[in-house]
Write a protein that holds these residues in place. Structure first.
Motif, mmCIF file in Angstrom:
data_model
loop_
_atom_site.group_PDB
_atom_site.id
_atom_site.type_symbol
_atom_site.label_atom_id
_atom_site.label_comp_id
_atom_site.label_asym_id
_atom_site.label_seq_id
_atom_site.Cartn_x
_atom_site.Cartn_y
_atom_site.Cartn_z
ATOM 1 N N LEU A 105 1.160 -1.375 0.114
ATOM 2 C CA LEU A 105 0.159 -0.082 0.031
ATOM 3 C C LEU A 105 0.887 1.107 0.206
ATOM 4 N N TRP A 107 1.546 5.652 0.230
ATOM 5 C CA TRP A 107 1.076 7.057 0.236
ATOM 6 C C TRP A 107 2.356 7.741 -0.210
ATOM 7 N N TYR A 120 -9.106 7.769 4.848
ATOM 8 C CA TYR A 120 -10.313 7.090 4.192
ATOM 9 C C TYR A 120 -11.033 9.202 3.072
ATOM 10 N N ARG A 154 -14.122 5.482 0.486
ATOM 11 C CA ARG A 154 -12.989 4.546 0.240
ATOM 12 C C ARG A 154 -12.042 4.603 0.863
ATOM 13 N N GLY A 156 -8.179 4.448 2.197
ATOM 14 C CA GLY A 156 -7.157 5.150 1.798
ATOM 15 C C GLY A 156 -5.214 3.968 2.021
ATOM 16 N N PRO A 157 -4.715 4.300 1.758
ATOM 17 C CA PRO A 157 -3.627 2.748 1.690
ATOM 18 C C PRO A 157 -3.250 3.377 3.710
ATOM 19 N N THR A 160 -6.553 1.488 5.120
ATOM 20 C CA THR A 160 -6.782 -0.238 4.541
ATOM 21 C C THR A 160 -5.391 -0.819 5.268
ATOM 22 N N ASP A 217 -8.225 0.209 -0.217
ATOM 23 C CA ASP A 217 -7.183 1.328 -1.396
ATOM 24 C C ASP A 217 -7.094 0.362 -2.643
#
Length: 343
Positions: A105, A107, A120, A154, A156-157, A160, A217
């Protein structure tokens, strides 16, 4: 029995992560219900060829191996600092590949990044439009079929990575030194507590309907979130990279394991070249390595500059004089230079 090192820096993936000892009592988390970590083949399909190649060819130093294992055992973020091109971000992909932690993941931090971005994203406008469409086309029987709030949200990284996975996820927070001054402090509580809340879901969940299925994510997969709260189970392997362009608050540094990468030496560079080109460096490649090392003290150089020059030397039929000129153009200093002699 516990295993040290869990991460070995070798080429072969393995399940050593399952042999980690229990976390320190002050770093134990109990989120649930447990989620399965995505399989490695999902990473193969999702990752770019560049990221897969970097994961397979990364060569960790003994110091990097030790401190990666310290971060894994202590369930602490790993802050990796060093000049550009020393493999800071590649380390996250190499660890995830060896330990089968699934897709990394990622970012990417900018000066505008906020903690909310990493946790998120919620789109209230799309929810409003969906409600208007539902009102304009009532469902049979008079039931309102407007999308719920979770259909416009949703993770985010970072959000998640903190889901209650049974095995840790790998999270790369890239170039944290580019962030707003407040972001490192904002990260402290989330990374310390291993949990966060989604206020939009807290306001809409009730005792009869506590669960929301939200997107995560990087995929179209949905996971359950109970009562708008997320708490990790296995603390993720978090890598924060920095080019050393700023200082971080002491409270932030205290909660990280810090790894300082330096320019590789002759033997390490030769190992990197062998990994990328699948064989011993040729005579001219060794010459380029020597010249690269002789110039490192004059300014910042990146290892991939050297790899580019070696690739062209192997793939072209240029004369030695032309190769020297081209190599010099491919390996300029990335910052202020202190070497008047050039390549």
């Amino acid at each position: 029995m516990p295993l040290w090192p869990v991460y070995t820096g070798t080429e072969e993936p393995h399940d050593g992560i399952s042999l980690l000892p229990d976390p320190p009592p002050w770093r134990a988390f109990d989120g649930g219900p447990a989620l399965a970590t995505p399989a490695d083949d999902a990473d193969t399909a999702a990752a770019s060829p560049d990221r897969r190649h970097r994961a397979e060819t990364y060569r960790a130093t003994p110091q990097a191996v030790q401190l990666v294992n310290a971060a894994l055992y202590l369930r602490r973020p790993l802050l990796v600092t060093g000049p550009p091109g020393t493999g800071k971000s590649s380390l996250a992909y190499a660890v995830a590949r060896e330990l089968r932690l699934g897709p990394v993941l990622r970012w990417n931090i900018t000066s505008r990044s906020t903690l909310h971005d990493g946790l998120y994203q919620y789109d209230p406008l799309s929810r409003l439009y969906a409600a208007r469409r539902a009102a304009a086309r009532p469902a049979p029987g008079g039931h309102d079929h407007a999308d719920g709030i979770e259909d416009h949200l949703r993770l985010g990284p970072l959000g998640t990575a903190l889901l209650p996975y049974a095995r840790p996820r790998a999270l790369l927070i890239d170039e944290i030194d580019k962030s707003d001054l407040d972001l490192p402090n904002d990260l402290l509580n989330v990374l310390e507590e291993g949990q966060y809340e989604i206020p939009e879901l807290l306001r809409t969940r009730d005792a009869e309907n506590p669960r929301a299925e939200v997107l995560i994510d990087g995929t179209h997969e949905r996971v359950p979130v109970e009562r708008g709260r997320v708490r990790c189970r296995a603390f993720p392997f978090v890598v924060l990279t920095s080019n050393g362009e700023r200082e971080f608050p002491p409270a932030f540094l205290r909660r990280c394991v810090t790894l300082r990468l330096r320019q590789p030496d002759d033997a390490h560079l030769a190992a990197i070249v062998r990994a990328h080109f699948d064989g011993e460096p040729e005579p001219y490649a060794q010459t380029l390595i020597s010249r690269f090392l002789s110039r490192v003290n004059g300014g910042d150089l990146a290892t991939d500059q050297l790899l580019n020059a070696i690739y062209l030397a192997r793939s072209s039929d240029l004369s030695a004089e032309s190769l020297d000129e081209l190599a010099g153009q491919l390996m300029p200093y990335l910052g202020e230079a202190h070497d008047p002699d050039g390549f």
